[in-house]
Design an enzyme around this catalytic site. Structure first.
Site, short mmCIF file in Angstrom:
data_model
loop_
_atom_site.label_atom_id
_atom_site.label_comp_id
_atom_site.label_asym_id
_atom_site.label_seq_id
_atom_site.Cartn_x
_atom_site.Cartn_y
_atom_site.Cartn_z
CG ASP A 1 -2.32 -1.09 8.02
OD1 ASP A 1 -1.58 -0.92 8.75
OD2 ASP A 1 -2.99 -0.17 6.90
CE LYS B 1 2.18 12.13 3.40
NZ LYS B 1 1.12 10.36 3.96
CB THR C 1 -0.72 0.09 0.74
OG1 THR C 1 -1.45 -1.04 1.47
CG2 THR C 1 -1.48 0.98 1.80
CG HIS D 1 21.71 29.64 14.52
ND1 HIS D 1 20.07 30.31 14.83
CD2 HIS D 1 21.75 30.88 13.87
CE1 HIS D 1 20.51 31.23 14.36
NE2 HIS D 1 21.05 32.30 14.15
C1 LIG Z 1 -3.37 7.85 1.73
C2 LIG Z 1 -2.42 6.73 2.40
C3 LIG Z 1 -1.34 7.48 2.84
C4 LIG Z 1 -0.85 6.90 3.26
N1 LIG Z 1 0.62 7.88 4.36
C5 LIG Z 1 1.49 7.08 5.65
C6 LIG Z 1 2.01 7.91 5.57
O1 LIG Z 1 2.61 8.81 5.38
N2 LIG Z 1 3.01 7.50 6.60
C7 LIG Z 1 2.65 5.92 6.97
O2 LIG Z 1 3.33 5.25 8.34
N3 LIG Z 1 1.47 5.66 6.84
C8 LIG Z 1 1.03 5.82 6.32
N4 LIG Z 1 -0.56 5.55 5.44
C9 LIG Z 1 -0.39 3.84 6.39
C10 LIG Z 1 0.51 2.44 5.49
O3 LIG Z 1 0.38 2.69 4.26
C11 LIG Z 1 0.07 1.69 6.18
O4 LIG Z 1 -0.89 1.54 7.24
C12 LIG Z 1 0.55 0.50 5.46
O5 LIG Z 1 1.50 0.53 4.37
C13 LIG Z 1 0.34 -1.66 5.91
O6 LIG Z 1 1.24 -2.07 5.23
P1 LIG Z 1 0.96 -3.63 6.10
O7 LIG Z 1 2.74 -3.24 5.65
O8 LIG Z 1 -0.13 -3.99 6.65
O9 LIG Z 1 0.42 -3.65 3.95
P2 LIG Z 1 -0.03 -3.60 2.71
O10 LIG Z 1 0.83 -2.46 2.93
O11 LIG Z 1 -1.32 -3.34 2.89
O12 LIG Z 1 0.45 -4.63 1.92
C14 LIG Z 1 -0.59 -5.87 1.89
C15 LIG Z 1 -1.14 -6.45 0.62
O13 LIG Z 1 -1.26 -7.34 0.64
C16 LIG Z 1 -2.16 -7.35 -0.93
N5 LIG Z 1 -2.76 -9.48 -0.54
C17 LIG Z 1 -4.16 -8.67 0.49
N6 LIG Z 1 -5.20 -10.09 0.34
C18 LIG Z 1 -4.17 -10.50 -0.37
C19 LIG Z 1 -4.03 -11.86 -0.06
N7 LIG Z 1 -5.55 -12.86 -0.02
N8 LIG Z 1 -3.49 -12.57 -1.14
C20 LIG Z 1 -2.58 -11.80 -1.95
N9 LIG Z 1 -2.13 -11.36 -1.43
C21 LIG Z 1 -2.99 -10.36 -0.88
C22 LIG Z 1 -2.61 -6.68 -1.26
O14 LIG Z 1 -2.84 -6.29 -2.50
C23 LIG Z 1 -1.23 -5.61 -1.14
O15 LIG Z 1 0.01 -5.25 -1.69
C24 LIG Z 1 -1.09 5.56 4.19
C25 LIG Z 1 -1.89 5.31 4.42
C26 LIG Z 1 -2.94 5.65 2.77
C27 LIG Z 1 -4.52 4.50 2.44
N1 LIG Z 2 0.88 10.43 7.23
C1 LIG Z 2 0.58 8.93 8.07
O1 LIG Z 2 1.07 8.81 9.05
C2 LIG Z 2 -0.70 8.70 7.36
C3 LIG Z 2 -1.34 8.96 6.51
C4 LIG Z 2 -2.57 9.17 5.53
C5 LIG Z 2 -3.25 7.69 6.51
N2 LIG Z 2 -2.35 7.00 7.55
C6 LIG Z 2 -3.01 6.23 8.27
O2 LIG Z 2 -4.17 5.51 7.55
C7 LIG Z 2 -5.62 5.73 8.52
C8 LIG Z 2 -6.98 6.10 7.88
O3 LIG Z 2 -6.87 7.03 7.46
P1 LIG Z 2 -8.16 7.22 7.96
O4 LIG Z 2 -8.47 8.95 7.40
O5 LIG Z 2 -8.85 7.13 6.38
O6 LIG Z 2 -8.56 7.76 8.97
P2 LIG Z 2 -8.69 8.12 9.97
O7 LIG Z 2 -9.69 7.41 10.73
O8 LIG Z 2 -7.98 8.67 10.77
O9 LIG Z 2 -10.52 9.24 10.42
C9 LIG Z 2 -10.99 8.82 9.63
C10 LIG Z 2 -11.91 10.44 10.34
O10 LIG Z 2 -13.41 10.18 9.67
C11 LIG Z 2 -13.97 10.60 10.52
N3 LIG Z 2 -15.57 9.61 9.52
C12 LIG Z 2 -16.01 8.57 10.11
N4 LIG Z 2 -17.41 8.05 9.13
C13 LIG Z 2 -17.41 8.83 8.42
C14 LIG Z 2 -18.35 9.31 7.87
N5 LIG Z 2 -19.82 8.49 8.14
N6 LIG Z 2 -19.02 10.80 7.94
C15 LIG Z 2 -18.13 11.32 8.21
N7 LIG Z 2 -16.82 11.43 8.78
C16 LIG Z 2 -16.50 9.85 9.71
C17 LIG Z 2 -14.07 10.12 11.65
O11 LIG Z 2 -14.57 10.69 12.74
C18 LIG Z 2 -12.61 10.79 11.46
O12 LIG Z 2 -12.15 11.83 12.28
C19 LIG Z 2 -4.89 6.80 9.05
O13 LIG Z 2 -5.70 5.99 10.74
C20 LIG Z 2 -3.63 6.75 9.80
O14 LIG Z 2 -3.57 5.08 10.14
C21 LIG Z 2 -1.31 7.44 8.13
#
Ligand SMILES: Cc1cc2nc3c(=O)[nH]c(=O)nc-3n(C[C@H](O)[C@H](O)[C@H](O)COP(=O)(O)OP(=O)(O)OC[C@H]3O[C@@H](n4cnc5c(N)ncnc54)[C@H](O)[C@@H]3O)c2cc1C
Ligand SMILES: NC(=O)c1ccc[n+]([C@@H]2O[C@H](COP(=O)([O-])OP(=O)(O)OC[C@H]3O[C@@H](n4cnc5c(N)ncnc54)[C@H](O)[C@@H]3O)[C@@H](O)[C@H]2O)c1
Length: 447
Positions: free
Chosen positions: A299, A54, A44, A433
């Site tokens: 996750d 980013k 992901t 600084h």
């Molecule tokens: C938009 C966004 C921005 C984010 N920004 C940040 C950030 O800035 N910093 C940060 O730390 N975290 C961030 N996160 C959260 C972070 O991306 C996740 O917490 C992290 O990638 C989870 O990694 P993971 O190791 O759990 O698995 P993942 O990286 O989610 O990998 C799971 C993999 O398993 C595969 N899979 C699923 N089911 C099966 C199956 N049955 N068989 C085979 N393969 C399968 C999927 O295709 C996937 O590739 C962000 C998330 C999102 C959505």
């Molecule tokens: N910079 C980072 O580290 C980063 C960046 C992006 C995502 N993530 C990870 O991914 C996770 C998921 O991100 P996210 O923003 O989807 O979840 P989140 O849990 O951070 O925020 C979800 C928000 O949606 C609101 N909400 C829930 N149901 C709703 C509804 N029906 N209507 C309106 N508001 C509603 C909640 O009150 C909450 O404020 C984060 O919790 C974080 O762990 C991390």
């Protein structure tokens, strides 16, 4: 049908899974890694999470002074689209290049506790494995709202690849993704409205920090509507309208950012005797074991949803395979977090509210970012810095930094807190600084 036995099967190419697979191979063990989608090699974070988001944020910031925002959006998407396939290929090559590792593009489904069926473009393969590591990540929650499957409604993956810049973007959910995309699309010139169902903005933060974030958001022109329950989406010819308890909102694109759920879809965990929690995450102990020979990481295991926590899950499992088996999920708190807004919001440890609620005798200090010389150099004077310490011992309990470069600085405090560096040390520490971190001398001066 082909069958195969492997000592180690990793399901999912996430941060923990790919790191563990490489680790096993480098220790001379055969390992098979199954990834459901060839577009997700690297997981992901690389493909649809941290890195593309980013990159878009950084491109928007880098070209903040350019007037043609549609051009900035187009160039940012192009830069992101150039980067991601390279990272994906590098991730694949890094693992596939190891003699004992094999990557298979296939979806995994348990048949019993040691048998997994892999189905992919190249057919089906029945695998038996001595040890199985599940790292299948999470998926966006799709709230049950009438019209939610409409054509202008996207999850974060869709909003990272919009073909056109929306004139009006409506974001449902004001958490991590909601806020990061609000700043991102505002930098691309979209009119952005954030709706959150909760009455309290950033409920886990202290009120002074949340108020400053809200002020910054609104000063940039983002509209924030709290306590907004979305009742339905109405798809029109030109736009979609969200009908909510706080009124009607027209939008060219709607982003759903209401949290992420465990991705256990189709895994048939019950066949392996693997239990899930009430919220559907794989039930694990503090060593991430789901069964004697099955681990879950990242996750899907209910670990905090961050790439670096998934990486820490790998460390915990690795310690059982190649170390003392002592490391556990209990060891990592507190850990830093950062929301990549402008400025970023970084935090570790206790907030003032949490410390008071815990009955701690505390000292609290705050410092406005506008007092910091480097903030003036950068032209980024928005923000507030805050530290909470134990009044008796000077122990640092928590730090919140809403200011430029805070996502980097906060990592200092992981070391400081883990090694019990007292507030008095930070107060007199020598910093370079002009930097943002030198402001810590002032922040800690009264503590
Ligand atoms: C938009 C966004 C921005 C984010 N920004 C940040 C950030 O800035 N910093 C940060 O730390 N975290 C961030 N996160 C959260 C972070 O991306 C996740 O917490 C992290 O990638 C989870 O990694 P993971 O190791 O759990 O698995 P993942 O990286 O989610 O990998 C799971 C993999 O398993 C595969 N899979 C699923 N089911 C099966 C199956 N049955 N068989 C085979 N393969 C399968 C999927 O295709 C996937 O590739 C962000 C998330 C999102 C959505
Ligand atoms: N910079 C980072 O580290 C980063 C960046 C992006 C995502 N993530 C990870 O991914 C996770 C998921 O991100 P996210 O923003 O989807 O979840 P989140 O849990 O951070 O925020 C979800 C928000 O949606 C609101 N909400 C829930 N149901 C709703 C509804 N029906 N209507 C309106 N508001 C509603 C909640 O009150 C909450 O404020 C984060 O919790 C974080 O762990 C991390």
């Amino acid at each position: 049908m082909q069958t195969l036995h492997t000592p180690n099967l990793v399901i999912g190419f996430g941060k923990a899974g790919k790191t563990l697979a490489a680790d096993l191979a480098q220790h001379g063990q055969d390992v098979l890694l199954a990834e459901a989608s060839a577009q997700m090699y690297g997981g992901t974070c690389i493909n649809v999470g941290c890195i593309p988001s980013k990159k878009l944020i950084a491109e928007g910031e880098r070209r903040a002074l350019e007037a043609d925002k549609a051009a900035v959006f187009g160039a940012a998407m192009q830069a992101k689209n150039g980067l991601i396939p390279k990272l994906r290929a590098a991730n694949f090559a890094k693992l596939d290049g190891l003699e004992r590792a094999r990557v298979i593009n296939a979806r995994a489904r348990f048949e019993d506790a040691h048998t997994v069926m892999l189905s992919g473009p190249e057919g089906e393969l029945r695998v038996t494995a001595d040890r199985i590591f599940i790292n299948t990540g999470s998926l966006p929650v799709v709230p049950r709202i009438e019209g939610v499957d409409g054509k202008r409604i996207y999850d974060s993956t869709g909003a990272l690849s919009l073909a056109e810049r929306p004139q009006r973007l409506l974001i449902v959910g004001g958490g991590y993704i909601g806020l990061e995309f609000a700043f991102m699309y505002r930098a691309f010139g979209s009119e952005v409205t954030v709706l959150d169902a909760g009455e309290t903005f950033l409920p886990r933060e202290d009120r002074d920090i949340a108020a400053e974030m809200q002020r910054i958001l609104e000063a940039k022109g983002v509209r924030l509507v709290l306590g907004a329950a979305t009742q339905r989406f109405e798809e029109g010819a030109q736009h979609t309208t969200a009908v909510t308890s706080k009124g009607r909102f027209d939008a060219d694109a709607i982003l759903l950012a209401t949290g992420r759920r465990p991705n256990t879809d189709g895994l048939a965990l019950e066949k392996a005797g693997v239990a899930v929690t009430e919220r559907g995450f794989i039930q694990v102990d503090e060593h991430l074991r789901a069964a004697p020979h099955i681990w879950a990481m990242g996750d899907v295991a209910g670990s905090p949803q961050f790439t670096y926590i998934s990486l820490d899950d790998w460390r915990i499992v690795r310690d059982q395979l190649f170390g003392q088996g002592q490391r556990s999920t209990a060891d990592r708190a507190p850990f830093p977090t950062a929301v990549f807004t402008q400025p970023p919001l970084a935090h570790i440890g206790m907030t003032e509210a949490a410390a008071r609620q815990a009955g701690r005798n505390i000292k609290v200090a705050t410092l406005k970012a506008e007092a910091i010389p480097k903030a003036k150099i950068l032209g980024q004077t928005d923000g507030l810095l805050k530290a909470v310490t134990d009044a008796g011992t000077g122990e640092i309990l928590g730090v919140t930094l809403l200011c430029a470069e805070s996502h980097e600085i906060i990592n200092l405090f992981k070391m400081a807190i883990d090694h019990r560096v007292p507030a008095s040390y930070v107060k007199s520490q020598i910093f370079t600084h002009p930097t943002m971190s030198e402001a810590l001398n002032d922040l800690f001066a009264s503590l």
